[in-house]
Scaffold this motif. Sequence first.
Motif, PDB file in Angstrom:
ATOM      1  N   ASN A  59       0.993  -1.174   0.009  1.00 32.99           N
ATOM      2  CA  ASN A  59       0.137  -0.113  -0.007  1.00 32.99           C
ATOM      3  C   ASN A  59       0.780   1.201   0.168  1.00 32.99           C
ATOM      4  N   TYR A  60       2.025   1.185   0.790  1.00 27.70           N
ATOM      5  CA  TYR A  60       2.875   2.386   0.508  1.00 27.70           C
ATOM      6  C   TYR A  60       3.349   2.509  -0.780  1.00 27.70           C
ATOM      7  N   ILE A  61       4.152   1.419  -1.395  1.00 28.36           N
ATOM      8  CA  ILE A  61       4.724   1.517  -2.435  1.00 28.36           C
ATOM      9  C   ILE A  61       3.644   2.023  -3.644  1.00 28.36           C
ATOM     10  N   LEU A  62       2.580   1.609  -3.701  1.00 28.91           N
ATOM     11  CA  LEU A  62       1.581   1.778  -4.798  1.00 28.91           C
ATOM     12  C   LEU A  62       0.839   3.190  -4.553  1.00 28.91           C
ATOM     13  N   TYR A  63       0.435   3.178  -2.934  1.00 31.05           N
ATOM     14  CA  TYR A  63      -0.452   4.328  -2.946  1.00 31.05           C
ATOM     15  C   TYR A  63      -0.006   5.745  -2.074  1.00 31.05           C
ATOM     16  N   GLY A  64       1.316   5.353  -1.313  1.00 32.61           N
ATOM     17  CA  GLY A  64       1.808   6.371  -0.613  1.00 32.61           C
ATOM     18  C   GLY A  64       1.149   6.522   0.709  1.00 32.61           C
ATOM     19  N   LYS A  65       0.373   5.479   1.020  1.00 37.67           N
ATOM     20  CA  LYS A  65      -0.112   5.578   2.318  1.00 37.67           C
ATOM     21  C   LYS A  65       0.731   4.785   3.461  1.00 37.67           C
ATOM     22  N   THR A  66       0.660   5.709   4.381  1.00 33.12           N
ATOM     23  CA  THR A  66       1.560   5.188   5.300  1.00 33.12           C
ATOM     24  C   THR A  66       1.165   3.981   6.266  1.00 33.12           C
ATOM     25  N   ARG A  67       2.007   3.147   6.381  1.00 34.91           N
ATOM     26  CA  ARG A  67       1.441   2.063   7.294  1.00 34.91           C
ATOM     27  C   ARG A  67       1.509   2.188   8.828  1.00 34.91           C
ATOM     28  N   LYS A  68       0.855   1.569   9.765  1.00 35.24           N
ATOM     29  CA  LYS A  68       1.044   1.666  10.950  1.00 35.24           C
ATOM     30  C   LYS A  68       1.454   0.276  11.434  1.00 35.24           C
ATOM     31  N   ILE A  69       2.423   0.391  12.390  1.00 37.85           N
ATOM     32  CA  ILE A  69       3.052  -0.864  12.776  1.00 37.85           C
ATOM     33  C   ILE A  69       2.717  -0.828  14.392  1.00 37.85           C
ATOM     34  N   ILE A  70       2.044  -1.694  14.883  1.00 39.41           N
ATOM     35  CA  ILE A  70       1.758  -1.839  16.331  1.00 39.41           C
ATOM     36  C   ILE A  70       2.418  -2.837  16.995  1.00 39.41           C
ATOM     37  N   ASN A  71       3.323  -2.885  17.909  1.00 40.61           N
ATOM     38  CA  ASN A  71       4.008  -3.543  18.798  1.00 40.61           C
ATOM     39  C   ASN A  71       3.172  -4.441  19.573  1.00 40.61           C
ATOM     40  N   ILE A  72       2.958  -5.897  19.350  1.00 38.68           N
ATOM     41  CA  ILE A  72       2.031  -6.599  20.051  1.00 38.68           C
ATOM     42  C   ILE A  72       2.625  -7.588  20.860  1.00 38.68           C
TER      43      ILE A  72
END
Length: 94
Positions: A59-72
Motif C-alpha cells: 500500500n505504501y509503494i503503490l499509493y503512498g499511504k503510510t502504514r501503522k506498525i503496532i508492537n504486540i
Amino acid sequence: MSLGSRLKEARLKLGFSQEYVAGRVNLHRTTIGKYENDASMPSLDVLIKLIEIYCEDANYILYGKTRKIINISDVPEYAIEKIYFLIAKSKQCD
C-alpha cells in the motif's frame, strides 16, 4: 511523492544499488533508474518482486499511504487470536 520516488526511497533505505536490485529482478540497471525517475512503469510481476526485495508495504509503494506498525509483543495470545478472528469475520462481510 510518486511511485518512482517511493521505490527509490525503499531501495536507498536498505543501501541497495540500482545494479544490485536489477540483478535480483533480471533487468538492466538503467531500467531500475527509469522506474525511480517515473520515466517507465514496472510490470506487475516486477513491482511485486521489488516490494518483496525492499520488504515494504505494498500500500505504501503503490499509493503512498503510510502504514501503522503496532508492537504486540506484550499482548496476550488469547487477545491476538480474538483479533485475528474478528478480522477474518469482517472480511467475510465484504
